[in-house]
Design a protein around this motif. Structure first.
Motif, mmCIF file in Angstrom:
data_model
loop_
_atom_site.group_PDB
_atom_site.id
_atom_site.type_symbol
_atom_site.label_atom_id
_atom_site.label_comp_id
_atom_site.label_asym_id
_atom_site.label_seq_id
_atom_site.Cartn_x
_atom_site.Cartn_y
_atom_site.Cartn_z
ATOM 1 N N GLY A 89 44.490 44.703 54.790
ATOM 2 C CA GLY A 89 45.043 43.453 53.921
ATOM 3 C C GLY A 89 44.147 43.304 52.760
ATOM 4 N N ALA A 90 44.953 42.773 51.641
ATOM 5 C CA ALA A 90 44.127 42.532 50.490
ATOM 6 C C ALA A 90 43.077 41.518 50.306
ATOM 7 N N LYS A 91 43.166 40.726 51.500
ATOM 8 C CA LYS A 91 42.051 39.647 51.597
ATOM 9 C C LYS A 91 40.506 40.349 52.022
ATOM 10 N N ARG A 92 40.698 41.442 52.622
ATOM 11 C CA ARG A 92 39.485 42.215 53.250
ATOM 12 C C ARG A 92 39.144 43.113 52.069
ATOM 13 N N VAL A 93 39.486 43.162 50.975
ATOM 14 C CA VAL A 93 39.150 44.074 49.845
ATOM 15 C C VAL A 93 38.298 43.313 48.710
ATOM 16 N N LEU A 94 37.188 43.673 48.326
ATOM 17 C CA LEU A 94 36.344 43.059 47.511
ATOM 18 C C LEU A 94 36.639 43.760 46.125
ATOM 19 N N VAL A 95 36.954 42.872 44.983
ATOM 20 C CA VAL A 95 37.380 43.496 43.610
ATOM 21 C C VAL A 95 36.038 43.049 42.795
ATOM 22 N N LEU A 96 35.414 43.937 42.344
ATOM 23 C CA LEU A 96 34.577 43.639 41.214
ATOM 24 C C LEU A 96 34.980 44.360 39.674
ATOM 25 N N ALA B 189 43.087 36.921 47.352
ATOM 26 C CA ALA B 189 42.964 38.151 46.786
ATOM 27 C C ALA B 189 43.132 38.039 45.301
ATOM 28 N N VAL B 190 42.422 39.299 44.806
ATOM 29 C CA VAL B 190 42.492 39.107 43.159
ATOM 30 C C VAL B 190 43.656 40.009 42.796
ATOM 31 N N ASP B 191 44.454 39.062 41.820
ATOM 32 C CA ASP B 191 45.608 39.683 41.082
ATOM 33 C C ASP B 191 45.039 40.761 40.069
ATOM 34 N N LEU B 192 45.238 42.182 40.161
ATOM 35 C CA LEU B 192 44.945 43.015 39.430
ATOM 36 C C LEU B 192 45.780 42.879 38.076
ATOM 37 N N ASN B 193 46.897 42.427 38.113
ATOM 38 C CA ASN B 193 47.508 42.077 36.625
ATOM 39 C C ASN B 193 46.773 41.094 35.722
ATOM 40 N N THR B 194 45.734 40.623 36.214
ATOM 41 C CA THR B 194 44.783 39.685 35.428
ATOM 42 C C THR B 194 43.695 40.771 34.657
ATOM 43 N N ILE B 195 43.788 42.047 34.825
ATOM 44 C CA ILE B 195 42.759 42.945 34.428
ATOM 45 C C ILE B 195 43.606 44.016 33.548
ATOM 46 N N PRO B 196 43.714 44.049 32.254
ATOM 47 C CA PRO B 196 44.428 45.057 31.346
ATOM 48 C C PRO B 196 43.814 46.316 31.781
ATOM 49 N N LEU B 197 44.760 47.265 31.881
ATOM 50 C CA LEU B 197 44.311 48.683 32.133
ATOM 51 C C LEU B 197 43.525 49.304 30.808
ATOM 52 N N ALA B 198 43.873 48.835 29.553
ATOM 53 C CA ALA B 198 43.213 49.358 28.572
ATOM 54 C C ALA B 198 41.771 49.337 28.157
ATOM 55 N N ILE B 199 41.282 48.266 28.889
ATOM 56 C CA ILE B 199 39.797 48.047 28.733
ATOM 57 C C ILE B 199 39.061 48.697 30.068
ATOM 58 N N ILE B 200 39.522 49.440 30.697
ATOM 59 C CA ILE B 200 38.916 50.196 31.855
ATOM 60 C C ILE B 200 38.522 51.530 31.580
ATOM 61 N N ASP B 201 37.108 51.809 31.711
ATOM 62 C CA ASP B 201 36.709 53.310 31.655
ATOM 63 C C ASP B 201 36.828 54.111 32.841
ATOM 64 N N ARG B 202 36.558 53.479 34.024
ATOM 65 C CA ARG B 202 36.851 53.948 35.345
ATOM 66 C C ARG B 202 37.068 53.204 36.469
ATOM 67 N N ILE B 203 37.562 53.535 37.549
ATOM 68 C CA ILE B 203 37.745 52.699 38.675
ATOM 69 C C ILE B 203 36.900 53.300 39.887
ATOM 70 N N GLU B 204 36.113 52.717 40.501
ATOM 71 C CA GLU B 204 35.313 53.297 41.595
ATOM 72 C C GLU B 204 35.811 52.509 42.902
ATOM 73 N N VAL B 205 35.977 53.401 43.939
ATOM 74 C CA VAL B 205 36.623 52.772 45.126
ATOM 75 C C VAL B 205 35.509 53.198 46.417
ATOM 76 N N LEU B 206 35.053 52.357 46.721
ATOM 77 C CA LEU B 206 34.200 52.618 48.034
ATOM 78 C C LEU B 206 34.869 52.009 49.269
ATOM 79 N N GLU B 207 35.255 53.038 50.431
ATOM 80 C CA GLU B 207 36.326 53.012 51.198
ATOM 81 C C GLU B 207 35.398 52.902 52.322
ATOM 82 N N ASP B 208 34.444 51.773 52.578
ATOM 83 C CA ASP B 208 33.656 51.730 53.573
ATOM 84 C C ASP B 208 33.233 50.017 53.628
ATOM 85 N N GLY B 209 32.900 49.502 54.643
ATOM 86 C CA GLY B 209 32.436 48.218 55.021
ATOM 87 C C GLY B 209 31.114 48.066 53.953
ATOM 88 N N ALA B 210 31.103 46.876 53.236
ATOM 89 C CA ALA B 210 29.678 46.746 52.468
ATOM 90 C C ALA B 210 29.335 45.291 52.459
#
Length: 964
Positions: free
Chosen positions: A125-132, A150-171
């Motif tokens: 579920g999206a509510k169990r993913v932390l978006v930074l 949950a965070v709406d990723l449409n509020t973050i424009p793709l053009a300003i992004i250098d990279r996306i890092e995904v940690l697939e573990d509890g933190a």
């Protein structure tokens, strides 16, 4: 050949994280020193999943990095599309969900999130993913239908992004609440020199509509003491009607109108004649007659020649009014600056403003009146009198829902004259972050610190046209003399069929409904990290920090909704606030250097204390091991405790409703079975409507979720594949994961509750709903709770292979696969819910296997090409009431199979600096072979699962970018 430690470091850099992560974007890198004597630089980085800066990149946890090149090669136009196509991603909201109308209000109080896009990891579920964003939390979404969690990723424009890092573990011990399933850290662009322009367009070649276009502008630079970047982004996506895709043009593919709505443009009337006691279920012959009724003999309950008995063939096909792709328009401006006062002390500022206008559409809103309506509206179910004096009442007596004389069981009328329901969202999100950061020495050891202040808010308004005011419907159906005393009231005709509701009638009963919502986040944090001392194996590193967060959220529906007069999906207002104070500490302890244990063995420890204003305090911890067995082989593992506090919507969401498409197990012939008789079903019972209203709500008595996460993995970069004739480099990774969530906050599946009650007579399940004396389900409560335990585990595999460079260029392959070996939700009574690997249910699926294979060619002269294959394993589902139809593969076992699906994407680009700086033109096609998604019988919209599959047909796109 490179030395082996550098070889493995390079391998992990390709597979893991190259980011610097402290809670501030520019705290991720030390302030750039001025060119003077004694200036120092920071040669360590911080990896997502740890706040300790390290020179080594091999970590205890796997982090998947999506570079700017990866993002561009995907052809996707939003952050959400990029992360939703990771093999570890699960069901999440996106613009393919036409998610208003009867979707109603989920029990988490977050609303339908119309127009938003989220990310789900491990199907938790999206509510169990932390978006930074640059290591700092982002504000939760607002779509004017609830208080989102949950965070709406449409509020973050793709053009300003250098990279996306995904940690697939509890933190949770590193980042706090919400990081149960993982962390998505979006790193913005910082080191930019000059101006850039990118223009893009795209279209679906096999569908009518869906064109996209946009532009991204950026400008950045630096001086001796400052770095800056500013940008602006525009994106527009046009809608696609469901009429453009065959399976979406009927309620359930392959079943005709049998699963259509009983609210028809002609009208359906179920009532008892007070003079004779006879019950009628009839519909007019007026309007355009259905050829199936030409010459049809009169049935026993027909009242006159202009009516006939209602059958499934009379049901209304609502599907063509839906959208296959929702329209969306987004505008963003962004800016950030880092200023270095001295070589060891600096400050940063970052701001973003984003606007989104989106829309959803549903069929003309049905009007359901009567004691069987089950819409939880007093005006519709207990207070209505259709006067015999109403000039359009053809039956000569009152039809009423009042008291013991109630004789109107169901009136279903679809006023197509009022047009479809249209929901338009206008969302504004702003974000501001300011901070200080720097370096200092303790005993000759360099430490770094940062202090951050963040304020962010998302506000939304939703305007709904095409709905009705049920109080005014009552007034217009009542005594004409009373109606005449009300301004604008004219008698209403619900009996005459298509075209008999006049503009004057619509003007009185059809309002414009306006809802609004907001979410805000205030945050203050401070962090420090450095080396404490040296032990026998190396430096003991340390990080610590404190954080304060304040959350506020509210949802305010239109006044007619609050007053109970809204004919559509009702909801109550929601408002809440809480704050949290936290402190954390993290240690990295080298246990062994090079020796009999191999190259190195490191232990990491982390702990976090959290104090919530509404729950009290809790502690979470994490332990990890990293063992570099040999130069080319690494083993790692971690065990983490997790924690997720209920969101504002989950706690304070008031009674709302959604209309679930349910199959009553006691329908028709099954009505005489012992289980159905025991459930109060009379012989010959027929379910009036497949859509049954379910009441949902938050729960102030909810307790936080707790979790346990285990990760074991290995990275191997074999020496025989390094600089060989057939390989320049080969990197292999394998990870086992397991997540267990106790006290999981969610609602149970309504269909499962109904089936369990009938099959087992389980008193808990049977207590969720009630029937009236006609057998119709008139109450179904599904309130949010800590329902039980979720357990899931599986494997991730990755392989990256680069071939040697040749005269014709260089080839590289990247293969990622996720196997889900277990997923189960056991409720508080110890009973399993139906969601499992390989199963499609409720517009979501957990494929047992998902895989992505990308081949990239880089040639001479600036040419590049890529081919990507995306594989989704086969699924099975219930036939969803389609038993007996050819579309159902195995009717005897109520099973339909959704075949395995593979999408192929291709891209070709060419770039040069001869014409202008960084000039590159790109052409691409996603879904090259126009693969259609498998037909889904249990999906409620458009005949396929929009969270798992692409839209049908090809999507082509073109981009051109240049700088100056």
């Amino acid at each position: 050949m490179l030395p082996r430690p550098d070889r493995l470091g390079a391998a992990v850099r390709r597979a893991l994280l190259l980011s610097v992560l402290s809670p501030a974007a520019f705290a991720q890198q030390a302030p750039a020193p001025a060119p003077e004597e004694g200036a120092r630089t920071l040669d360590t980085v911080t990896v997502t999943g740890s706040r300790i800066r390290r020179a080594e990149l091999e970590t205890q946890v796997p982090v998947q990095v999506l570079s700017r090149e990866d993002i561009d090669r995907s052809g996707f136009t939003s952050v959400a599309e990029v992360v939703q196509n990771l093999t570890a991603s699960g069901t999440a909201l996106n613009t393919k969900f036409n998610s208003s109308g009867n979707f109603g209000f989920p029990p988490d109080g977050g609303g339908v999130g119309a127009g938003a896009a989220t990310v789900d990891l491990r199907h938790l579920g999206a509510k169990r993913v932390l978006v930074l964003v640059d290591g700092i939390r982002w504000v939760n979404e607002s779509s004017a239908s609830g208080v989102g969690s949950a965070v709406d990723l449409n509020t973050i424009p793709l053009a300003i992004i250098d990279r996306i890092e995904v940690l697939e573990d509890g933190a949770s011990s590193i980042y706090g609440s919400d990081a149960i399933a993982g962390v998505v850290n979006i790193i913005t662009r910082k080191d930019v020199d000059g101006a850039s322009v990118q223009l893009h367009t795209g279209d679906y070649s096999d569908l009518d509509g869906g064109e996209t276009w946009g532009a991204d502008l950026g400008w950045g630079g630096s001086s001796d003491r400052a770095r800056w970047f500013v940008g602006a982004s525009y994106f527009k996506q046009k809608e696609i009607s469901s009429l453009g895709y065959g399976p979406a043009s009927v309620p359930v593919p392959g079943t005709g109108l049998d699963n259509g709505s009983s609210a028809t443009p002609q009208g359906r009337f179920v009532f008892q004649d007070p003079n004779t006691g006879e019950v009628y279920s009839i519909t007019p012959d007026t309007g355009v007659p259905d050829p199936t009724y030409l010459g049809q003999p009169a049935c026993p309950t027909e009242r006159a020649d202009d009516f006939h008995c209602f059958t499934n063939a009379d049901r209304f096909n609502f599907a063509p009014y839906n959208l296959l792709l929702t329209p969306s328009e987004r505008k963003s401006v962004f800016g950030q600056v880092q200023f270095d006062f001295t070589p060891t002390f600096g400050a940063y500022a970052r701001v973003l403003y984003n606007e989104r206008e989106s829309a959803n559409q549903a069929a003309p809103e049905p009007i359901f009146l009567g004691t069987d309506a089950g819409v939880y509206n007093e005006w519709a179910e207990t207070r209505l009198v259709i006067s015999a004096a109403n000039p359009y009442n053809p039956f000569g007596f009152d039809l009423t829902t009042v008291g013991p004389d109630a004789n109107l069981f169901l009136l279903g009328r679809r006023p197509v004259e009022g047009g479809p329901r249209r929901y338009v969202q206008e969302v504004e999100t702003w974000y501001a972050a300011f901070g200080l950061n720097g370096l200092f020495d303790v005993g000759g050891r360099q430490w770094s610190w940062d202090l951050n202040l963040v304020r962010s808010e998302s506000k939304a308004e939703q305007t709904n046209t095409g709905s009705y005011n049920v109080r005014r419907i009552n007034e217009a159906l009542g005594d004409p003399a009373a109606c005449a005393t009300i301004a604008g009231c004219v008698p209403l005709n619900l009996f005459g069929g298509v075209g008999t509701i006049t503009p004057e009638m619509l003007a009185f009963i059809q309002p414009v409904v306006r809802d609004r919502s907001s979410n805000s986040l205030s945050l203050v944090s401070a962090n420090v990290t450095g080396d404490l001392f040296d032990n026998w194996a190396g430096a003991v590193a340390f990080a610590a920090g404190v954080e304060y967060r304040d959350y506020e959220g509210e949802y305010q529906p239109d006044p007619i909704t609050v007053a109970g007069e809204y004919n559509g999906v009702p909801s109550g207002p929601t408002q809440g606030q809480y704050d949290v104070r936290e402190a954390y500490a993290e240690l990295l302890v080298p246990l062994a250097g090079e020796g009999w244990l191999g190259e190195s063995l490191d232990l990491s420890l982390a702990g976090r204390w959290s104090d919530y204003s509404n729950f009290g305090s809790t502690n979470t911890g994490k332990i990890g091991l990293r063992w570099q067995v040999a130069d080319e082989f690494l083993l790692r593992g971690s065990f983490a405790e997790g924690f997720r506090a209920p969101s504002i919507g989950e706690l304070y969401g008031t009674l709302s409703r959604f209309d679930a498409t349910l199959v009553d197990p006691c329908n028709n012939e099954a009505s005489t079975t012992p289980q159905c008789v025991a459930d109060g079903v009379p012989p010959g019972y027929e379910q009036s409507n497949p859509q049954i209203s379910v009441v949902t709500a938050g729960n102030i008595d909810l307790q936080p979720e707790t979790s346990r996460s285990l990760m074991l993995g290995a990275v191997w970069s074999p020496a025989f594949a390094d600089e060989a004739s057939w390989s320049q480099a080969l990197d292999l990774g394998l990870t086992f994961y397991r997540h267990t969530i106790d006290g999981a906050i969610q609602a149970l599946d309504a269909q499962t509750i109904l089936n369990r009650c009938i099959s087992t007579r389980d008193p808990v399940s049977c207590g969720f709903y009630e029937r009236n004396d006609r057998g119709q389900i008139v109450r179904f409560d599904n309130i949010l709770g800590n329902v039980g335990t979720i357990r899931t585990d599986g494997w991730d595999f990755s392989a990256d292979w680069r071939l040697p460079e040749q005269a014709w260029g260089q080839l590289a392959f990247a293969w990622k696969t996720t196997w889900v070996t277990k997923y189960e939700l056991v409720n508080e009574a110890g009973q399993p819910e139906p969601r499992a690997p390989g199963v499609e249910i409720n517009n979501s699926a957990i494929p047992e296997t998902t895989s992505t294979l990308a081949a990239v060619w880089r040639g001479a002269g600036g040419w590049q090409a890529a081919w990507t294959a995306r594989y989704i394993d086969r699924l099975r589902e219930s036939c969803a009431g389609a038993n007996g139809y050819d579309i159902c593969d195995d009717s005897d076992n109520d099973r339909n199979d959704l075949g395995a699906t593979t999408y192929h994407d291709a891209q070709l680009s060419w770039g040069t600096d001869a014409w202008m700086k960084d000039f590159r033109i790109t052409l691409g096609v996603n879904n090259v072979f126009a693969k259609d998604p498998p037909i889904c019988l249990s999906c409620s919209l458009n005949g396929y699962d929009a969270s798992t599959y692409d839209l049908p047909g090809r999507f082509w796109y073109a981009r051109v970018g240049f700088g100056f």
